[in-house]
Write an enzyme that holds these catalytic residues in place. Structure first.
Site, PDB file in Angstrom:
ATOM      1  N   ALA A 158      52.703  36.310 -12.920  1.00  0.00           N
ATOM      2  CA  ALA A 158      52.571  34.849 -12.916  1.00  0.00           C
ATOM      3  C   ALA A 158      51.572  34.423 -11.850  1.00  0.00           C
ATOM      4  CB  ALA A 158      53.921  34.191 -12.664  1.00  0.00           C
ATOM      5  N   LYS A 159      50.627  33.579 -12.261  1.00  0.00           N
ATOM      6  CA  LYS A 159      49.662  33.006 -11.321  1.00  0.00           C
ATOM      7  C   LYS A 159      50.274  31.720 -10.753  1.00  0.00           C
ATOM      8  CE  LYS A 159      45.577  33.707 -11.041  1.00  0.00           C
ATOM      9  NZ  LYS A 159      44.676  34.351 -10.045  1.00  0.00           N
ATOM     10  N   VAL A 160      51.230  31.894  -9.860  1.00  0.00           N
ATOM     11  CA  VAL A 160      51.931  30.754  -9.263  1.00  0.00           C
ATOM     12  C   VAL A 160      51.627  30.743  -7.769  1.00  0.00           C
ATOM     13  CG1 VAL A 160      54.043  32.133  -9.018  1.00  0.00           C
ATOM     14  CG2 VAL A 160      54.172  29.636  -8.935  1.00  0.00           C
TER      15      VAL A 160
END
Length: 249
Positions: A158-160
């Site tokens: 996840a690109k969080v």
């Protein structure tokens, strides 16, 4: 200059300085923003965004992993990115797509509402008054004591925003030790990645990179592996101990 830039927010363009949210928004105070960073390049046919379709797909995959809803389709998002580049009249530069919760919240759980969508396009040299580094410049890197997040703690795919604290402290350590970049190992001691970079090395003509599982399935990473295949260079994805750096070509 940045003050001349236009920001896409939820279907409209607003001046750069008007692209703001409250300090107590959930995504700022809890790190729940998700994002993609893309490059675009000058070509004879006009500006071209690098692998836009794959970046948009990954943005929506991140949202799905975190049970978030983006109130746009992938096609709408794709077109919004292109429109942002055109609106800012740039031929090359960097795009950042950020989906966030603007709602003020003190709860750990994200608001049960759709995300806001923000897109910016900037010239990293002119807008930030930076000197463009020479392509032949060398950089230094070190293996840091900070580890890559374990996939059983958070979804590492996840690109969080919250996931990037590990990369931040790794690069802080590297700078304090006199290096340009920090390289993190995973929790079992194998090479993982840099703060925002995939790691590659060459040994005896073979291109090597850490295998997936504990690292981000990077789009640039994928592109480099495809280039190696097309040029006939052997490439291998494997679990690599840091000692392999010492033997690399």
């Amino acid at each position: 200059m940045l003050r001349d830039r236009w920001t896409f927010i939820n279907g409209e363009f607003v001046p750069w300085e008007s692209a703001t949210i409250h300090l107590m928004s959930h995504s700022l105070s809890r790190g729940s923003a998700i994002f993609e960073v893309l490059s675009f390049h000058e070509t004879p046919q006009g500006p071209a965004v690098f692998r836009l379709d794959q970046h948009v797909e990954r943005l929506f995959r991140t949202a799905s992993m975190l049970h978030m809803t983006i109130p746009f389709t992938t096609s709408d998002t794709h077109q919004a990115v292109l429109a942002t580049v055109r609106k800012n009249a740039l031929t090359s530069g960097i795009i950042k797509v950020v989906c966030y919760f603007h709602q003020v919240s003190f709860d750990i759980l994200a608001p049960q509402e759709p995300l806001d969508l923000c897109i910016v396009a900037v010239d990293p040299v002119g807008d930030f008054d930076r000197q463009e580094a020479s392509r032949s410049s060398e950089i230094t890197a070190c293996v840091c004591r900070w580890k890559k997040l374990h996939p059983d703690t958070v979804p590492v795919e996840a690109k969080v925003a919250a996931n990037y604290v590990s990369g931040m402290v790794a690069n802080q350590e590297a700078r304090q030790r006199g290096f340009d970049l920090g390289i993190m190992l995973d929790t079992e001691g194998y090479i993982a990645e840099g703060g925002t970079e995939s790691v590659f090395l060459v040994k005896d003509g073979v291109l090597m990179t850490p295998s997936l599982g504990n690292v981000l399935q990077g789009i640039t990473r994928k592109s480099i592996l495809e280039i190696a295949q097309r040029t006939g260079m052997e490439a291998r994805e494997d679990r690599l101990k840091p000692e392999v750096f010492m033997d690399a070509d």
